[in-house]
Structures are given as C-alpha cells and as structure tokens.
Design an enzyme around this catalytic site. Sequence first.
Site, PDB file in Angstrom:
ATOM      1  CD  GLU A 199      -3.000  -0.875   0.063  1.00 32.24           C
ATOM      2  OE1 GLU A 199      -2.573  -1.019  -1.104  1.00 32.24           O
ATOM      3  OE2 GLU A 199      -4.167  -0.615   0.326  1.00 32.24           O
ATOM      4  CB  THR A 209      -4.899   6.148  -3.186  1.00 36.48           C
ATOM      5  OG1 THR A 209      -5.854   5.193  -3.620  1.00 36.48           O
ATOM      6  CG2 THR A 209      -5.021   6.334  -1.694  1.00 36.48           C
TER       7      THR A 209
HETATM    8  N1  HSE Z   1      -8.314   5.121   3.468  1.00 38.68           N
HETATM    9  C1  HSE Z   1      -7.732   5.221   2.160  1.00 38.68           C
HETATM   10  C2  HSE Z   1      -8.101   6.577   1.585  1.00 38.68           C
HETATM   11  C3  HSE Z   1      -8.258   4.131   1.297  1.00 38.68           C
HETATM   12  O1  HSE Z   1      -9.269   6.918   1.631  1.00 38.68           O
HETATM   13  O2  HSE Z   1      -7.212   7.282   1.104  1.00 38.68           O
HETATM   14  C4  HSE Z   1      -7.723   4.110  -0.096  1.00 38.68           C
HETATM   15  O3  HSE Z   1      -8.335   3.037  -0.796  1.00 38.68           O
END
Ligand code: HSE
Length: 308
Positions: free
Chosen positions: A129, A182
Amino acid sequence: MKNEIKVFCPATIANISCGFDVLGVALDNVGDEMVVKKTSKKGITITKIEGQNLPLQTHKNVAGVAGLALLSASDYEGGFEIEIYKKIKAGSGIGSSAASSTGAVCAMNKLLGEPFSNLELVQFAMKGEELASGVQHADNVAPAIYGGFTLVRSYSPLDIIKINTPKKLYATVIHPQIEIKTSDSRKILKTTISLADGIKQWGNVGGLIAGLYTEDYDLISRSLEDHIIEPIRSILIPAFDNVKSASLNAGALGCGISGSGPSIYALSKGKETAEKVAQAMQNIYNKVGIPYDIHVSTVNTEGIKTIS
Ligand code: HSE
C-alpha cells in the site's frame, strides 16, 4: 505441503463513510486471481500479469514489495513466482493494490505452512500500500485478509478487530471508468479537523460498529455519514450527489465514496434492494455518459480464498 496455490483476492471498500483509514469491508463477487509457486531460486519473480498494464519488476509491483517483506521476515531459503490475473482496475477505489499485495502474502504464507499471523500478513501487505499510495494504510488490506468488516483500532501498535457482518447486508458498487490515484485524492484533504466534525464522526463510527454487531439496520443507516472527507473528495466524482440521492431513494441504508474513489458504494438490506440501488446508480451514469462497471455483492466474510 503444496508447491503451488491459486487464490481469489477480494475487492474491498475502505472508509465506509465515517471510518477514514480505519474501517473496511471485503466483497464476494469482485476480485483478482493469483497463482503463486515455490521456487528454489531466491526472491520474488512476477512472471505474468494479465488484465492490467502493471510493472513486472518486483520492487515496482505491490505484490512483489509485500512478498519481499514476508520473505525478509521468514527463514525460508527459496523464493516464489507469481502470476497475477487482474480484474480490479488500478485507481478504482475498490482496493486494487490491496488485492495484489494481500493475495501474494496470503498465498506465500499458505505455501510455507502458515508461519505468520493475520496481523503480520497485514503488516507485510501494508508495504505494498505504501508503494501504491505513499501511505501504509490498512483499511483495504485488513478486510482482504481477515474477511468481513474490520476496524483498525490503532496503527501504532497495529491493532485490528474483525467486526460482525449482518446476514442480510449487500453492497452495490458503481465504478466510473476514470482513474483517481489514492495519492492524489489524499493530497487534497485537510490535515486538521474541527472538534465539531470530530464529535459527529466518532459518534457515527461507534454507531456503525454497534449497528453491525446488533444487526440493527436502522442504526447502520443513521451512522453511514461522513462529515470530513466526502465533502472534499466528492468534487472529483462526476454526479456523486445525484448517485447518492438516487441510491437513498431506491432504499439504500447509506451511500458514499468507496476508498479514495471514483467508485461509489451503497449498503442495503437484502439483495432486492441492492439491485434496485444498482439500477438507480446506472440510470444516473447512463445520462452522465461515462462508461462504468457495476457490482452487487454479499460481504466476503472469509477474505482471501484458496481456489486450488
Ligand atoms: N483510506 C484510504 C483513503 C483508502 O481513503 O485514502 C484508499 O483506498
């Protein structure tokens, strides 16, 4: 012990409106597949990626990086070869990178006789990630590994809680075919929140957890609100407000951004309502004119599944 394994790596909805970076849920009907083989050659070799144009180089691929994290914590002297069959598009908001990184580490763990705990597997997968988004968030990888709904109660030390899944809960997800990275959708967020917004948000997180445990669908519905992230990120998603109001009118318990978007998710009680919500979402997007994928799914309470 097996030398080769094929796994299903589920898509996941992170945040679930009120739980930015802490809540997530795994899906049954959407996901990638991955084949992992033990090799005498040390290290991780990605031999094939189908369905997406992603790097084969181990250090540039989230499955490779997560796998290397597992290998460095293991006394296993060989290595692994990985084939990835992507069905979840990168930048979709339904955990594409998490599916790859969790699939790799869970498959390897199985082939090694399961020396690592779920919590350790989450820690390895979080390295993937980090490569994908610049941040080691666990709200997609935790549900992919544990199954069902998960709460990251704390990041330091890492503490993950698996939450009950109400039996009649269905998810509907529309994925407009635009990419939102993201990393980009995190850059636009504010780094501080007001006390008033915090009070609303943690009230809803508590309410959602209580609603999931007691299978109180009205409480789940009242708690699916996001006063902090959604107002900022929804600007990036065409027709978000229309999709949300059409979903709620069609009977959804709640509707919001899936992860960092552009996918929009809704939760419903029962398959029939979830399908009505899917139709309502499609009616909006047919007018917008952007191609989309749509999914109706039960919650995957198992996480990564062995196919063969
Ligand atoms: N919590 C993360 C965000 C998840 O919202 O940036 C990304 O899939």
